[in-house]
Design a protein around this motif. Structure first.
Motif, PDB file in Angstrom:
ATOM      1  N   GLY A 363     -12.908  -7.643  -1.765  1.00  0.00           N
ATOM      2  CA  GLY A 363     -11.718  -8.366  -1.332  1.00  0.00           C
ATOM      3  C   GLY A 363     -10.509  -7.465  -1.158  1.00  0.00           C
ATOM      4  O   GLY A 363      -9.824  -7.508  -0.121  1.00  0.00           O
ATOM      5  N   VAL A 364     -10.244  -6.616  -2.150  1.00  0.00           N
ATOM      6  CA  VAL A 364      -9.086  -5.718  -2.063  1.00  0.00           C
ATOM      7  C   VAL A 364      -9.264  -4.720  -0.922  1.00  0.00           C
ATOM      8  O   VAL A 364      -8.328  -4.438  -0.161  1.00  0.00           O
ATOM      9  CB  VAL A 364      -8.881  -4.977  -3.406  1.00  0.00           C
ATOM     10  N   LEU A 366     -10.989  -5.046   1.886  1.00  0.00           N
ATOM     11  CA  LEU A 366     -10.826  -5.699   3.194  1.00  0.00           C
ATOM     12  C   LEU A 366      -9.362  -5.993   3.497  1.00  0.00           C
ATOM     13  O   LEU A 366      -8.876  -5.733   4.608  1.00  0.00           O
ATOM     14  CB  LEU A 366     -11.643  -6.994   3.242  1.00  0.00           C
ATOM     15  N   VAL A 367      -8.636  -6.535   2.536  1.00  0.00           N
ATOM     16  CA  VAL A 367      -7.235  -6.892   2.785  1.00  0.00           C
ATOM     17  C   VAL A 367      -6.384  -5.640   2.995  1.00  0.00           C
ATOM     18  O   VAL A 367      -5.538  -5.603   3.895  1.00  0.00           O
ATOM     19  CB  VAL A 367      -6.677  -7.735   1.619  1.00  0.00           C
ATOM     20  N   PHE A 368      -6.617  -4.604   2.191  1.00  0.00           N
ATOM     21  CA  PHE A 368      -5.862  -3.366   2.381  1.00  0.00           C
ATOM     22  C   PHE A 368      -6.133  -2.769   3.764  1.00  0.00           C
ATOM     23  O   PHE A 368      -5.212  -2.303   4.435  1.00  0.00           O
ATOM     24  CB  PHE A 368      -6.248  -2.344   1.297  1.00  0.00           C
ATOM     25  N   GLY A 371      -5.071  -5.509   6.616  1.00  0.00           N
ATOM     26  CA  GLY A 371      -3.651  -5.817   6.538  1.00  0.00           C
ATOM     27  C   GLY A 371      -2.735  -4.637   6.769  1.00  0.00           C
ATOM     28  O   GLY A 371      -1.534  -4.814   6.963  1.00  0.00           O
ATOM     29  N   CYS A 388      -8.338   2.418   2.031  1.00  0.00           N
ATOM     30  CA  CYS A 388      -9.305   1.433   1.535  1.00  0.00           C
ATOM     31  C   CYS A 388     -10.590   2.112   1.057  1.00  0.00           C
ATOM     32  O   CYS A 388     -11.236   1.650   0.116  1.00  0.00           O
ATOM     33  CB  CYS A 388      -9.609   0.365   2.596  1.00  0.00           C
TER      34      CYS A 388
END
Length: 411
Positions: A363-364, A366-368, A371, A388
């Protein structure tokens, strides 16, 4: 008699790889003639290091498309090449570690829970650029170069053809979906009158490829190093595939340490000349499967053919005339396919996303990545894939393993 046909068989293998080989530099702003030369040169270096035992062809790596695009826009081509050279050294270091410790450490350092989301980020990082090009715009969407309706029609036909060939075609044609998709899109572009042949008319028949010397910029280097994770894992998968096809265990002879080192040296050499990083080509492995031509000498002639074509100036100029909508349509599939490989990595290795540890890493990451998270102090900054990738590796190392841990190593 068979020896007489080996050069012809080698040329056939280049034809199979040609669409993907030239697509990568076209998308990333590099020179197609240089890409042809460095693919051939890199393959010959790989053969020397592996003692010409593996029937593999090395050429432009798709995993580096998005990073190279970002690098060229941010630091320019020379600095991007410097970063890619250092990424090539990562392969060499991995090869040395495999020689010393065996391949198990790669699975511990780069399990599927790390590799999967990084590959997804590589695939989706520039998805908006693919859509903009499919609509006839520049990659950033600021300038319209082709009427959007015409561009979308050409892009969808290129995309649809590529998908249909990949799904329904048989024989050698099945391993050339990108090439066929480009040809159909190019033909439609000719009908709509959006192809400019001026560069072809101005180019000479024989020309030296536009080689570019690298420069070393520490930000570009830090950005590129984590990108080597995905191709390294891809290399292991391709080596496993060709071993299954030929019935020989190339992990033992010539050894994974030699093939990784050969891949790294090929990438270093390609980047030193201004070409895209090299990687083992699954398309050619597929063609080897179909033709049952397991002789590594065939790949020698594939490499020689690529080097020869690199000096045909009008061929390089012709590649530059392919319109944006054609490239955009292909990119919509290509970038999505890379992301799907990342998803498949998680699925195939049974990564349990109900487990908080795994969910946190994925999750972290992918978002980093999607985003655009950036960490920086002064001129020092990490963003995109470099950030990432590092975050995924660090989280995997420091977060405790669950009590009932599933095996999440990459096959």
């Amino acid at each position: 008699m068979n020896r007489l046909f080996i050069p012809l068989q080698g040329a056939q293998m280049l034809f199979v790889a040609f669409g993907a080989l030239v697509l990568m530099p076209l998308l990333s702003g590099l020179d197609t003639s240089v890409a042809l030369f460095t693919a051939g040169f890199g393959t010959l270096l790989f053969q020397i290091i592996t003692k010409r035992q593996v029937p593999i062809f090395l050429a432009s790596s798709f995993a580096f498309i998005a990073p190279i695009m970002y690098g060229v826009q941010t630091w320019g081509i020379p600095a991007t090449m410097g970063g890619l050279m250092v990424a090539g050294f990562v392969y060499v270091i991995l090869g040395a570690l495999v020689k010393i410790k065996g391949s198990g450490f790669i699975h511990r350092l780069l399990p599927a829970v790390v590799v999967g989301p990084v590959i997804i980020i590589i695939g989706l990082g520039l998805a908006p650029m693919a859509v903009n090009m499919a609509l006839g715009k520049t990659g950033d969407g600021n300038i319209v170069l082709v009427d959007p309706n015409i561009a979308l029609f050409i892009a969808l036909m290129s995309l649809g053809t590529t998908v249909c060939i990949a799904v329904f075609a048989k024989g050698v044609l099945k391993v050339m979906p990108i090439l066929v998709g480009i040809l159909v899109g190019y033909g439609l572009s000719l009908l709509f009158g959006i192809v400019d042949f001026t560069p072809v008319a101005q180019a000479s028949w024989i020309a030296i490829p536009n080689f570019t010397a690298p420069e070393f910029h520490w930000q570009a280097i830090l950005f590129m190093i984590p990108v080597a994770i995905a191709p390294a894992v891809e290399h292991i998968g391709d080596l496993m595939a060709i071993s299954n096809v030929t019935g020989k265990d190339y992990f033992k002879k010539p050894g994974l340490h030699r093939t990784l080192t050969g891949d790294g040296i090929a990438t270093i050499a390609a980047s030193a000349l201004g070409g895209p990083p090299n990687t083992t080509y699954s398309e050619v492995t597929g063609a080897v499967t179909l033709t049952k031509n397991f002789d590594p000498r065939i790949m020698t002639w594939t490499a020689i053919t690529a080097i020869t074509l690199a000096f045909v100036g009008k061929l390089g100029a012709l590649m530059q005339t392919i319109p944006l909508p054609v490239m955009g349509g292909i990119m919509c599939l290509l970038f999505g396919s890379i992301a799907a490989v990342g998803l498949n990595t998680l699925i195939r290795n049974q990564v349990d996303l109900n487990e908080p540890r795994n969910l946190s890493i994925v999750g972290v990451t992918l978002v980093f990545g999607i985003g655009g998270m950036a960490f920086g102090i002064g001129e020092f900054s990490l963003t995109g894939i470099s950030l990432c990738g590092l975050v995924a590796i660090v989280m995997n190392l420091i977060l405790p393993m669950p009590k009932s841990d599933n095996d999440t190593s990459v096959d």
